[in-house]
Each structure stands twice: as structure tokens, then as C-alpha cells.
Design an enzyme around this catalytic site. Structure first.
Site, PDB file in Angstrom:
ATOM      1  CG  ASP A  45      26.855   3.290   1.929  1.00  0.00           C
ATOM      2  OD1 ASP A  45      28.088   2.782   2.116  1.00  0.00           O
ATOM      3  OD2 ASP A  45      26.377   3.289   0.828  1.00  0.00           O
ATOM      4  N   GLY A  46      25.039   4.139   6.166  1.00  0.00           N
ATOM      5  CA  GLY A  46      24.513   5.163   7.179  1.00  0.00           C
ATOM      6  C   GLY A  46      25.526   4.863   8.433  1.00  0.00           C
ATOM      7  CG  ASN A 120      26.717  10.964   2.417  1.00  0.00           C
ATOM      8  OD1 ASN A 120      27.583  10.434   1.831  1.00  0.00           O
ATOM      9  ND2 ASN A 120      25.720  10.353   2.710  1.00  0.00           N
ATOM     10  CD  GLU A 121      23.671  14.554   2.577  1.00  0.00           C
ATOM     11  OE1 GLU A 121      23.890  14.079   3.758  1.00  0.00           O
ATOM     12  OE2 GLU A 121      23.893  13.693   1.545  1.00  0.00           O
ATOM     13  NE  ARG A 146      11.952  35.218  -2.340  1.00  0.00           N
ATOM     14  CZ  ARG A 146      12.786  35.956  -2.838  1.00  0.00           C
ATOM     15  NH1 ARG A 146      13.409  35.612  -3.971  1.00  0.00           N
ATOM     16  NH2 ARG A 146      12.942  37.339  -2.291  1.00  0.00           N
ATOM     17  CG  ASP A 148      10.402  22.439  -0.631  1.00  0.00           C
ATOM     18  OD1 ASP A 148       9.603  23.245  -0.436  1.00  0.00           O
ATOM     19  OD2 ASP A 148       9.749  21.085  -0.820  1.00  0.00           O
ATOM     20  CB  ALA A 183      10.935  21.907  -4.422  1.00  0.00           C
TER      21      ALA A 183
END
Ligand code: NAP
Length: 264
Positions: A45-46, A120-121, A146, A148, A183
Site C-alpha cells: 500500500d505504501g 490516506n491522511e 493541545r 501530540d 494524545a
């Protein structure tokens, strides 16, 4: 039929690439890296993500086919021992076309607005610790993030980074984008929704970081360090990626076999 071929660069993918070219020449298919009708990726997929970015300027004119050297992927529906069948089908069958949504990302600085497409994103992180960024939805303030980072994924990207963040898996027939938190800090002072959000095609989100902040902007496998970013606007793109299908490749079968296994 004019085709372009991109492989992952490892030994097996290179061997398969040579095999494909030999079989294709015997069937009268013509290699063309400038204006192909079909783009083949051999690897995973990469590798298909790389093929998409190489030909994204022609995304409305090409169809993609992926060959996987390992287990079947989410974009790669042919396996390494199936090249003779694949070439036979390309030479003789009319494929049906399946289109998946992309994200349009507009990066606004004082100097310019630059648009990108992601399969993808899009991801946003701070170089130095915690990312602080406002999130507006349809030009209305929604929350101050706020943590990661923030990941905005397509439906077909929802099985990638988004899934590791606890986001939902979205069928690629739905024209939507999904915002997931990486996160987030949630306490008496800082508060975000904490759930991922799915926006329909006619909505958009703006992420507004501190322009002084040094950022990492991720578009699929590509990462750009940047400062001076005033706003990042994400929406469902007008263009879609198109896959040439020569046989069925149901999305939920892929999800099951990738994440649950066929024995269950
Ligand atoms: P990589 O780190 O070499 O590969 C990441 C893994 O994600 C590979 O196993 C790849 O499959 C798989 N993958 C790619 N697109 C997918 C999709 N739509 N659904 C399910 N799995 C998918 O990085 P890369 O090959 O350059 O790929 C970049 C992608 O990695 C990003 O777009 C992001 O989705 C994903 N990623 C995930 C995380 C995470 O889950 N924590 C973190 C960073 C990036 P193949 O082995 O078939 O290539």
C-alpha cells in the site's frame, strides 16, 4: 494501452516489475511514464501511495492497479504469482472503475496558499513538544487542541494511521473526512472533544496553529517541516483516485482479513 510502473525497489518487487514488463510487451501494452492510462504499483500500500503522488497531477485521467508482494493490502488487490492473469485481463477485459475520495489540504502562510492532495491522511505535529492549534469547523470555533497532533484522514486512509488512533473505519463510498486526535491533553485547563469527528463533503475544518511554531506537516508518507503557517484548511477534494478493477475486491473483506483474520 499505455501504462506506467512503479515498484518498491526491493529485489522481489524489481523482479516482478521486470516480469510484468515482459508479459505486457508480449500483449502489446506500451510503457509510458508521461501520459499513462494505467498506473501499476508493485510492492505494498505504501508503494501505491508513492505512485499516487507521482501521478497526482493526472489523477482525473489515470486508473491505478496495485500488486502486493506480501499479504493483500487495502489498495493492492493482486498478488505476486498472479501477474500473467493480471496482464491477460488488462489486455482483454474492460475493467470497472472504482473511485475513492481524497483530501484537499490548503496550507495558508502570509506569502501564499498552497494546495495538496492526500490519499490516506494529513497529519500535523509540533517539532518541539506539544502542538497547540485551534480547530474551526465551517468557520466557527470548535475547540483548542493541545497534544501530540491531529490527523485528518480519507475513508480509504481510515484503516491506516487513523485506525491506530482509535478512529472509525469509513467505507470509501462515503465522501467524508475524519479528524482524529493524537494524545490530546485533557484536564481542568485544556479540553477537547476526545472522539474523532467525521465531516461530510460540504463541510471543512481549519486548523490554526501559532505561526511562530515549528511544525511537521505530513501528507501520506511525505513530511514537510514548516513555520509561518497561519491556517490549514481540510476538505473532501473535488478529484478522486480511480482504481481499475478486473474482479471484485470488497472493502469489508479486506478489513476482516487485515485486522480479524479469516479463521475467526
Ligand atoms: P510505513 O511506515 O512504511 O508503513 C506503514 C504501514 O501502513 C504499512 O504496513 C502499509 O502497508 C500500511 N498502510 C498504508 N496505507 C494503508 C491503508 N490505507 N490502510 C491500512 N494500512 C495502510 O509507511 P508508508 O509505507 O510510507 O505508508 C505511510 C502510511 O503509514 C501513512 O499514510 C499512514 O497511514 C501510515 N502510518 C501509520 C502509523 C500508525 O499506524 N501509527 C504511523 C505513521 C504512518 P504496506 O506494508 O502494504 O505498504
Amino acid at each position: 494501452m499505455k501504462y506506467a510502473l512503479l515498484d518498491r525497489g526491493d529485489r522481489l518487487s524489481r523482479e516482478l516489475s521486470e516480469q510484468f514488463q515482459t508479459l505486457a510487451a508480449a500483449r502489446g501494452l506500451t510503457p509510458d511514464d508521461t501520459a499513462p492510462e494505467l498506473v501499476l504499483s508493485i510492492g505494498g500500500d505504501g508503494t501505491l501511495l508513492q505512485a499516487f503522488h507521482r501521478f497526482k497531477d493526472r489523477v482525473d485521467d489515470v486508473s491505478f492497479v496495485g500488486v502486493h508482494t506480501g499479504h493483500l493490502g487495502f489498495y493492492a488487490d493482486w498478488q505476486k504469482d498472479e501477474l500473467p492473469t493480471l496482464v491477460e485481463f488488462i489486455a482483454t477485459k474492460q475493467p470497472w472503475k472504482v473511485s475513492y475520495p481524497l483530501i484537499q489540504i490548503d496550507i495558508v502562510t502570509d506569502a501564499s496558499t498552497v494546495s495538496h492532495l492526500a490519499l490516506n491522511e494529513f497529519s500535523l505535529k509540533s517539532v518541539d513538544g506539544t502542538l497547540v492549534a485551534g480547530i474551526n469547523i465551517n468557520d466557527e470555533p470548535f475547540e483548542m487542541f493541545r497534544g501530540d497532533g491531529i490527523v485528518v484522514s480519507t475513508p480509504s486512509g481510515s484503516t491506516g494511521y487513523n485506525k491506530s488512533l482509535g478512529g472509525a473505519i469509513i467505507h470509501p463510498s462515503l465522501e467524508a473526512i475524519q479528524i482524529a486526535e493524537l494524545a490530546s491533553i485533557n484536564n481542568r485547563v485544556y479540553r477537547t472533544l476526545g472522539s474523532s469527528i467525521v465531516l461530510p463533503k460540504h463541510h471543512h475544518c481549519d486548523i490554526t496553529p501559532d505561526p511562530e511554531e515549528q511544525l511537521y506537516l505530513g501528507i501520506d508518507h511525505l513530511v514537510m517541516p514548516m513555520t509561518g503557517v497561519r491556517s490549514i484548511i481540510c476538505r473532501v477534494a473535488e478529484s478522486k483516485i480511480t482504481f481499475a478493477r478486473y474482479r471484485p475486491f470488497p472493502f469489508w473483506n479486506r478489513v476482516r482479513s487485515a485486522f480479524i483474520g479469516s479463521e475467526n
